[in-house]
Scaffold this motif. Structure first.
Motif, PDB file in Angstrom:
ATOM      1  N   ILE A 138      26.479 -14.502   4.310  1.00 39.78           N
ATOM      2  CA  ILE A 138      26.163 -14.630   2.894  1.00 39.78           C
ATOM      3  C   ILE A 138      27.372 -15.154   2.122  1.00 39.78           C
ATOM      4  N   GLY A 139      28.578 -14.840   2.609  1.00 37.70           N
ATOM      5  CA  GLY A 139      29.774 -15.430   2.017  1.00 37.70           C
ATOM      6  C   GLY A 139      29.742 -16.948   2.119  1.00 37.70           C
ATOM      7  N   PHE A 140      29.298 -17.460   3.261  1.00 44.72           N
ATOM      8  CA  PHE A 140      29.158 -18.906   3.420  1.00 44.72           C
ATOM      9  C   PHE A 140      28.063 -19.442   2.501  1.00 44.72           C
ATOM     10  N   ALA A 141      26.965 -18.702   2.365  1.00 45.26           N
ATOM     11  CA  ALA A 141      25.882 -19.124   1.468  1.00 45.26           C
ATOM     12  C   ALA A 141      26.397 -19.236   0.038  1.00 45.26           C
ATOM     13  N   TRP A 142      27.165 -18.216  -0.408  1.00 35.48           N
ATOM     14  CA  TRP A 142      27.751 -18.245  -1.751  1.00 35.48           C
ATOM     15  C   TRP A 142      28.703 -19.433  -1.902  1.00 35.48           C
ATOM     16  N   PHE A 143      29.515 -19.663  -0.869  1.00 36.92           N
ATOM     17  CA  PHE A 143      30.469 -20.780  -0.911  1.00 36.92           C
ATOM     18  C   PHE A 143      29.746 -22.111  -1.051  1.00 36.92           C
ATOM     19  N   TYR A 144      28.698 -22.319  -0.267  1.00 36.42           N
ATOM     20  CA  TYR A 144      27.952 -23.573  -0.349  1.00 36.42           C
ATOM     21  C   TYR A 144      27.386 -23.791  -1.745  1.00 36.42           C
ATOM     22  N   CYS A 145      26.932 -22.704  -2.394  1.00 34.40           N
ATOM     23  CA  CYS A 145      26.348 -22.825  -3.727  1.00 34.40           C
ATOM     24  C   CYS A 145      27.406 -23.123  -4.792  1.00 34.40           C
ATOM     25  N   GLN A 146      28.688 -22.883  -4.481  1.00 38.03           N
ATOM     26  CA  GLN A 146      29.771 -23.217  -5.404  1.00 38.03           C
ATOM     27  C   GLN A 146      30.280 -24.641  -5.201  1.00 38.03           C
ATOM     28  N   VAL A 147      29.808 -25.302  -4.144  1.00 37.17           N
ATOM     29  CA  VAL A 147      30.320 -26.632  -3.798  1.00 37.17           C
ATOM     30  C   VAL A 147      29.245 -27.697  -3.906  1.00 37.17           C
ATOM     31  N   PHE A 148      28.045 -27.405  -3.417  1.00 32.39           N
ATOM     32  CA  PHE A 148      26.977 -28.396  -3.328  1.00 32.39           C
ATOM     33  C   PHE A 148      25.861 -28.107  -4.330  1.00 32.39           C
ATOM     34  N   SER A 149      24.937 -29.054  -4.426  1.00 40.79           N
ATOM     35  CA  SER A 149      23.697 -28.790  -5.147  1.00 40.79           C
ATOM     36  C   SER A 149      22.974 -27.665  -4.415  1.00 40.79           C
ATOM     37  N   SER A 150      22.138 -26.921  -5.109  1.00 42.07           N
ATOM     38  CA  SER A 150      21.500 -25.754  -4.495  1.00 42.07           C
ATOM     39  C   SER A 150      20.660 -26.144  -3.279  1.00 42.07           C
ATOM     40  N   ARG A 151      19.972 -27.259  -3.359  1.00 37.76           N
ATOM     41  CA  ARG A 151      19.156 -27.699  -2.222  1.00 37.76           C
ATOM     42  C   ARG A 151      20.033 -28.031  -1.022  1.00 37.76           C
ATOM     43  N   ALA A 152      21.137 -28.726  -1.267  1.00 44.06           N
ATOM     44  CA  ALA A 152      22.067 -29.060  -0.184  1.00 44.06           C
ATOM     45  C   ALA A 152      22.750 -27.799   0.345  1.00 44.06           C
ATOM     46  N   ALA A 153      22.990 -26.825  -0.531  1.00 44.00           N
ATOM     47  CA  ALA A 153      23.591 -25.557  -0.092  1.00 44.00           C
ATOM     48  C   ALA A 153      22.684 -24.874   0.923  1.00 44.00           C
ATOM     49  N   TYR A 154      21.385 -24.883   0.653  1.00 42.81           N
ATOM     50  CA  TYR A 154      20.440 -24.264   1.570  1.00 42.81           C
ATOM     51  C   TYR A 154      20.461 -24.946   2.927  1.00 42.81           C
ATOM     52  N   ILE A 155      20.403 -26.263   2.923  1.00 42.70           N
ATOM     53  CA  ILE A 155      20.320 -26.985   4.193  1.00 42.70           C
ATOM     54  C   ILE A 155      21.616 -26.817   4.984  1.00 42.70           C
ATOM     55  N   HIS A 156      22.741 -26.685   4.304  1.00 41.09           N
ATOM     56  CA  HIS A 156      24.007 -26.460   5.016  1.00 41.09           C
ATOM     57  C   HIS A 156      24.056 -25.055   5.604  1.00 41.09           C
ATOM     58  N   PHE A 157      23.480 -24.098   4.897  1.00 43.61           N
ATOM     59  CA  PHE A 157      23.408 -22.738   5.437  1.00 43.61           C
ATOM     60  C   PHE A 157      22.599 -22.730   6.730  1.00 43.61           C
ATOM     61  N   GLY A 158      21.449 -23.407   6.724  1.00 45.22           N
ATOM     62  CA  GLY A 158      20.629 -23.499   7.937  1.00 45.22           C
ATOM     63  C   GLY A 158      21.332 -24.262   9.045  1.00 45.22           C
ATOM     64  N   ALA A 159      21.996 -25.367   8.672  1.00 45.97           N
ATOM     65  CA  ALA A 159      22.707 -26.169   9.680  1.00 45.97           C
ATOM     66  C   ALA A 159      23.867 -25.386  10.280  1.00 45.97           C
TER      67      ALA A 159
END
Length: 444
Positions: free
Chosen positions: A209-230
């Motif tokens: 979830i720390g990575f999920a939060w990090f992605y949401c601080q860097v990318f668009s929310s949609r891209a954050a989701y796909i990076h979390f899955g990737a």
């Protein structure tokens, strides 16, 4: 004339078979590289022409189909073998060399399966390996990440309202995060933390979830989701490539050479396989979530990822326990309540403002023309989208009325359109669209 036999015919046959398999792998690799080369050169040729968007759309379709197909095969194998491990008969009429057995019926036939504690006395000639499903799922998914997101990074990955970075920086952060996540996870798996499964699970979940939060601080929310899955998918395939398959190869080699087998190899491989089993449902959620803006369009998108991941893992845990006949009454309902929490938390306000006047289609069309038709028209002027995304066009008032529900969901409620608010639509304009729709979406 006497016939002389040189060496062991069975060993020679096995070596010949391995050579054939190796040769096939080289041929297939060569073909794959040739296809990639052709596609890259074709893209360079058509770049900037009307054929570019057409080619990208077909690449998207083909790679997505490959990804789904290989993913089904990989996840199906994971589910089956974890079920097999959980459902083995380990007590009744089990030979000493076996860890268990299982009778099954499927497709009009009966099957009898046995699992050895370590390895059989002699390795069979034909031994099936479950690895290419994982490799090709990841490869196709990685290609899809480039085709859908990285080739249009400025539009789909970067949201300047979140963080103003370049496309190169965004891609580097994305790929680099996969490597970092593996280093952390692999270190955890090799540490003493594995002796306490509850602590391992809790800390692992918090890191995810720390990575999920990090992605949401860097990318668009949609891209954050796909990076979390990737990221999770990369952990899964790394488990197969770096741990599970090497362990199996070492065990096979030791059995063939008559060397003592290290039982910890199988134990570690099984643990990583079980981790992959729990990872699957969160990854599947991410795969479908990009079609549902209620998920990534929430104010705190990382929280929805946390809730869904926890609930989905809970459901999988319940199923795994059920296969072992170790039923726990509370796990499934609690997991379902956790999943439902995402629905209630992300629900929009029922009356966020008051419509003080009747809105006409003329006002609505002015907003659509100003904020939306750059992409959503029969002749887009956007520098990225040369064809209307998903065929959605707003050229006429009738087109707008037909898509009123989509406008309400994407533009008004979740505010995920325009993409990353590229055209700077205002909250007042979103409210005008809401009023028009709530007033009946009239053409007057």
């Amino acid at each position: 004339m006497p016939k002389f036999k040189i060496g062991n015919s069975e060993e020679n046959s096995e070596e010949t078979s391995e050579i054939k398999v190796t040769s096939q792998n080289y041929i297939y690799t060569g073909i794959l590289l040739a296809i990639i080369g052709i596609l890259v050169n074709t893209y360079i040729i058509v770049q900037g022409t009307p054929l570019e968007s057409h080619m990208m759309e077909w690449l998207n379709i083909v790679i997505r189909l490959m990804h789904i197909t290989f993913g089904i095969a990989w996840i199906g194998a994971s589910f089956y073998f974890v079920f097999l491990e959980n459902a083995l008969n380990r007590t009744e009429d089990v030979r000493d060399e076996l860890a268990g057995n299982l009778w099954a019926v499927h497709g009009g036939g009966f099957y009898y399966l046995e699992k050895y504690k370590i390895a059989p006395k002699s390795i069979p000639k034909h031994l099936h390996w479950f690895k290419y499903e994982a490799y090709f799922t990841w490869l196709s998914g990685f290609c899809l990440l480039f085709v859908v997101y990285y080739f249009n990074a400025s539009a789909l990955v970067i949201d300047k309202n979140v963080l103003d970075i370049s496309a190169t920086q965004a891609i580097s952060i994305g790929i680099g995060s996969f490597v970092v996540s593996w280093i952390i996870y692999d270190f955890m798996c090799k540490s003493r933390l594995t002796k306490n499964q509850l602590a391992f699970s809790v800390i692992g979940f918090l890191i995810l979830i720390g990575f999920a939060w990090f992605y949401c601080q860097v990318f668009s929310s949609r891209a954050a989701y796909i990076h979390f899955g990737a990221m999770i998918g990369s952990l899964m395939v790394a488990n197969v490539f770096f741990v599970i398959i090497p362990a199996q190869k070492a065990m096979v080699h030791a059995a063939k050479m008559g060397l003592p087998l290290d039982p910890t190899l199988g134990k570690n491989a099984l643990a990583r396989s079980l981790h992959n089993n729990y990872f699957t449902l969160p990854v599947l959620f991410v795969m479908v979530s990009n079609h549902f803006p209620s998920t990534f369009g929430y104010e705190y998108p990382w929280l929805i990822l946390a809730i869904i991941s926890l609930g989905a893992a809970g459901v999988k845990h319940y199923l795994n326990l059920k296969e072992k006949k170790q039923l726990n009454v509370w796990i499934l309902p609690v997991s379902i309540l956790i999943l439902l929490a995402a629905t209630f938390i992300s629900a929009p306000s029922t009356n966020p403002y008051e419509c003080k006047k009747e809105v006409s289609i003329v006002e609505v069309q002015e907003i659509i023309q100003k904020r939306c038709v750059q992409c959503h028209s029969s002749s887009p002027t956007d520098e990225v989208y040369k064809v209307a995304p998903n065929g959605v066009m707003y050229d006429t008032p009738e087109d707008i009325v037909k898509k009123k529900d989509l406008i309400m969901q994407r533009v008004v409620i979740t505010k995920t359109m325009p993409q990353n608010n590229k055209t700077n639509i205002t909250d007042e304009e979103r409210n005008i669209l809401r009023c028009w729709i709530e007033q009946g979406a009239s053409l007057k």
